[in-house]
Motif scaffolding. Structure first.
Motif, short mmCIF file in Angstrom:
data_model
loop_
_atom_site.label_atom_id
_atom_site.label_comp_id
_atom_site.label_asym_id
_atom_site.label_seq_id
_atom_site.Cartn_x
_atom_site.Cartn_y
_atom_site.Cartn_z
N LEU A 73 0.83 -1.20 0.00
CA LEU A 73 0.00 0.00 0.00
C LEU A 73 0.87 1.25 0.00
O LEU A 73 0.62 2.20 -0.76
N ALA A 74 1.90 1.27 0.84
CA ALA A 74 2.78 2.44 0.93
C ALA A 74 3.43 2.74 -0.42
O ALA A 74 3.50 3.90 -0.85
N HIS A 75 3.92 1.69 -1.10
CA HIS A 75 4.53 1.90 -2.41
C HIS A 75 3.51 2.39 -3.43
O HIS A 75 3.80 3.28 -4.24
N ALA A 76 2.29 1.84 -3.38
CA ALA A 76 1.23 2.26 -4.31
C ALA A 76 0.87 3.73 -4.07
O ALA A 76 0.70 4.50 -5.03
N VAL A 77 0.75 4.12 -2.80
CA VAL A 77 0.41 5.50 -2.47
C VAL A 77 1.55 6.43 -2.91
O VAL A 77 1.31 7.49 -3.49
N HIS A 78 2.78 6.03 -2.65
CA HIS A 78 3.92 6.87 -3.04
C HIS A 78 3.96 7.07 -4.56
O HIS A 78 4.24 8.17 -5.04
N ASP A 79 3.65 6.00 -5.31
CA ASP A 79 3.67 6.10 -6.77
C ASP A 79 2.53 6.97 -7.30
O ASP A 79 2.72 7.74 -8.24
N TRP A 81 0.25 9.06 -5.37
CA TRP A 81 0.07 10.34 -4.68
C TRP A 81 1.38 10.73 -4.00
O TRP A 81 1.48 10.69 -2.76
N PRO A 82 2.39 11.13 -4.76
CA PRO A 82 3.73 11.40 -4.18
C PRO A 82 3.75 12.40 -3.02
O PRO A 82 4.60 12.27 -2.14
N PRO A 83 2.86 13.41 -2.98
CA PRO A 83 2.96 14.37 -1.87
C PRO A 83 2.57 13.79 -0.50
O PRO A 83 2.90 14.37 0.53
N ILE A 84 1.84 12.67 -0.49
CA ILE A 84 1.39 12.10 0.80
C ILE A 84 2.57 11.50 1.54
O ILE A 84 3.32 10.68 1.01
N LYS A 85 2.74 11.94 2.79
CA LYS A 85 3.80 11.41 3.66
C LYS A 85 3.36 10.03 4.15
O LYS A 85 2.17 9.74 4.24
N ILE A 86 4.33 9.17 4.50
CA ILE A 86 4.00 7.79 4.88
C ILE A 86 4.77 7.37 6.13
O ILE A 86 5.99 7.56 6.21
N ILE A 87 4.02 6.80 7.09
CA ILE A 87 4.61 6.15 8.26
C ILE A 87 4.11 4.71 8.26
O ILE A 87 2.90 4.47 8.20
N LEU A 88 5.04 3.75 8.33
CA LEU A 88 4.69 2.33 8.41
C LEU A 88 5.01 1.81 9.80
O LEU A 88 5.96 2.28 10.44
N ALA A 89 4.23 0.81 10.23
CA ALA A 89 4.46 0.22 11.55
C ALA A 89 4.28 -1.28 11.47
O ALA A 89 3.43 -1.79 10.74
#
Length: 127
Positions: A73-79, A81-89
Motif C-alpha cells: 500500500l505504501a509503495h502504491a500511495v507513493h507512486d 500520490w507522491p505528496p502524501i507522507k508515509i509512516i509504516l508500523a
C-alpha cells in the motif's frame, strides 16, 4: 474571502485491521492536533484516497488481510500520490530505508505515542 489552509489541521489516514490498535492510533492523531480518517485494510484505504484530496499522511500497519499488505500500500500511495507522507508500523517485521518508499518512516510496535506524534509533527508541521 479565501480559506487559509495553513489553519486547517492535516488529515491523516490510519490503516489498521485490529480495532483496538486503530483506536489507539486515532487517539494519537487527535492528541497531535490532526484529523484522523480510518481504514481497515489497503483496499479500504485506496477507496478513501481516490475519493478525497485532503489526505496529508498515511499511517499504516504492514500485516493486514486483503489484496495487499501495508508495505505494498505504501509503495502504491507513493507512486500514485507522491505528496502524501508515509509512516509504516509493524510488530513482526524490521524494515530498512531501502525497503520502504523514499522519505517515509518505519516504526516497530508497540508504538510510542510520543515518537509517532513527534514524527507526524516533523513531517507535517504542528497540528
Amino acid at each position: 474571502m479565501a480559506l487559509d489552509h495553513s489553519l486547517i489541521p492535516a488529515v491523516i489516514l490510519v490503516v489498521e485491521d485490529e480495532m483496538l490498535l486503530r483506536m489507539r492510533v486515532v487517539n494519537m492523531v487527535e492528541d497531535a492536533g490532526y484529523i484522523p480518517v480510518e481504514a481497515v485494510d489497503a483496499d479500504n484505504a485506496l477507496a478513501i484516497l481516490q475519493s478525497r484530496s485532503d489526505i496529508a499522511l498515511l499511517l499504516t500497519d504492514i500485516q493486514m488481510p486483503g489484496s495487499m499488505n501495508g508495505l505494498e500500500l505504501a509503495h502504491a500511495v507513493h507512486d500514485r500520490w507522491p505528496p502524501i507522507k508515509i509512516i509504516l508500523a509493524s510488530g513482526q517485521l524490521k524494515l530498512s530505508t531501502t525497503d520502504i518508499p523514499p522519505d517515509s518512516r518505519f516504526f516497530g510496535k508497540p508504538l510510542s505515542s510520543d515518537e509517532i506524534i513527534a514524527e507526524m509533527r516533523d513531517m507535517l508541521g504542528p497540528g
